[in-house]
Design an enzyme around this catalytic site. Structure first.
Site, PDB file in Angstrom:
ATOM      1  N   ASP A 104     -35.724 -31.031  -1.531  1.00 28.50           N
ATOM      2  CA  ASP A 104     -36.188 -30.083  -0.524  1.00 28.50           C
ATOM      3  C   ASP A 104     -35.333 -30.170   0.736  1.00 28.50           C
ATOM      4  O   ASP A 104     -35.006 -29.152   1.354  1.00 28.50           O
ATOM      5  CB  ASP A 104     -37.654 -30.358  -0.187  1.00 28.50           C
ATOM      6  CG  ASP A 104     -38.216 -29.344   0.796  1.00 28.50           C
ATOM      7  OD1 ASP A 104     -38.232 -28.148   0.470  1.00 28.50           O
ATOM      8  OD2 ASP A 104     -38.632 -29.756   1.900  1.00 28.50           O
ATOM      9  N   ASP A 108     -33.094 -27.217   2.375  1.00 33.01           N
ATOM     10  CA  ASP A 108     -33.190 -26.815   3.785  1.00 33.01           C
ATOM     11  C   ASP A 108     -31.812 -26.681   4.422  1.00 33.01           C
ATOM     12  O   ASP A 108     -31.536 -25.736   5.158  1.00 33.01           O
ATOM     13  CB  ASP A 108     -34.006 -27.844   4.568  1.00 33.01           C
ATOM     14  CG  ASP A 108     -35.491 -27.762   4.277  1.00 33.01           C
ATOM     15  OD1 ASP A 108     -35.925 -26.804   3.625  1.00 33.01           O
ATOM     16  OD2 ASP A 108     -36.221 -28.688   4.699  1.00 33.01           O
TER      17      ASP A 108
END
Length: 230
Positions: A104, A108
């Site tokens: 994740d 990002d």
């Protein structure tokens, strides 16, 4: 699916004790939680990948300019929302893992690179777009290095957290699209990218000063630097 309060508590734990009392953070997380509930069976990795794809897709209408900039701004906002949904899916359903946390974080950074590319495609000077992107990355790099140095807290919420980065990029592009017919799109893109970079610099200084104080404090004594530390 966990209750909203259980989800917020678990999110805070996964993010080094970061508080969720701030209206901005709590509101952003609550929206993601509400959207994640109906699709609780979806693998979080699918939402992670979709967020990157949507962010990259914003570059095309940004390059087209004119009213298409509104679509670019909406895609930026959607990518940020989808990115939050993957976290809500993982944490809210108890499927959060260290592997997913790392993936994740990588996603990002990729989406933020896409934001900078979209701003450049819309007319921002190359050096300013690069500064915008780099200052999206730098605060989280500081947190990662501080973690390797033994700091188990993420530090205070700065003026340049993930929701602010998404909002700044999206509103800059969308606002430029709204005034494109008046011939002011380039000015809006320039101003929005510049303000974003300035907020990034302020946020980095905020975190840097906090980490400096923590690392210089008595609680930091005896800690060994992480891999690559000096």
């Amino acid at each position: 699916m966990r209750s909203r309060e259980e989800y917020l508590a678990a999110w805070s734990e996964w993010h080094g004790g970061t508080g969720t009392a701030s209206p901005l953070v709590r509101g952003w997380l609550s929206i993601a939680y509400a959207l994640a509930r109906p699709i609780a069976g979806l693998p979080p990795a699918v939402a992670t990948a979709l967020g990157v794809v949507v962010a990259a897709a914003a570059i095309v209408p940004a390059a087209a300019g004119g009213a298409w900039l509104i679509a670019a701004g909406l895609l930026i906002g959607l990518s940020g929302l989808v990115d939050s949904i993957d976290g809500a899916l993982a944490i809210g359903t108890g499927r959060a893992s260290q592997r997913g946390f790392v993936l994740d974080s990588v996603a990002d950074r990729l989406t933020e690179a896409a934001y900078a590319a979209a701003l450049w495609a819309a007319g921002a000077p190359g050096w300013l777009a690069v500064a915008f992107g780099a200052l999206c990355w730098l605060p989280d790099y500081l947190r990662a290095r501080a973690g390797q140095a033994g700091i188990d807290r993420t530090g205070p919420l700065s003026v340049w957290e993930r929701p602010t980065r998404v909002a700044m990029a999206g509103m800059t592009l969308g606002g430029a699209g709204v005034v494109a017919g008046l011939g002011h799109a380039d000015l809006v893109v320039l101003a929005g990218t510049g303000v974003g970079a300035a907020l990034g610099a302020v946020g980095t200084v905020q975190l840097g000063l906090w980490f400096r104080g923590v690392l210089a404090g008595p609680e930091a004594s005896g800690r060994a630097p992480g891999p690559g530390g000096s």
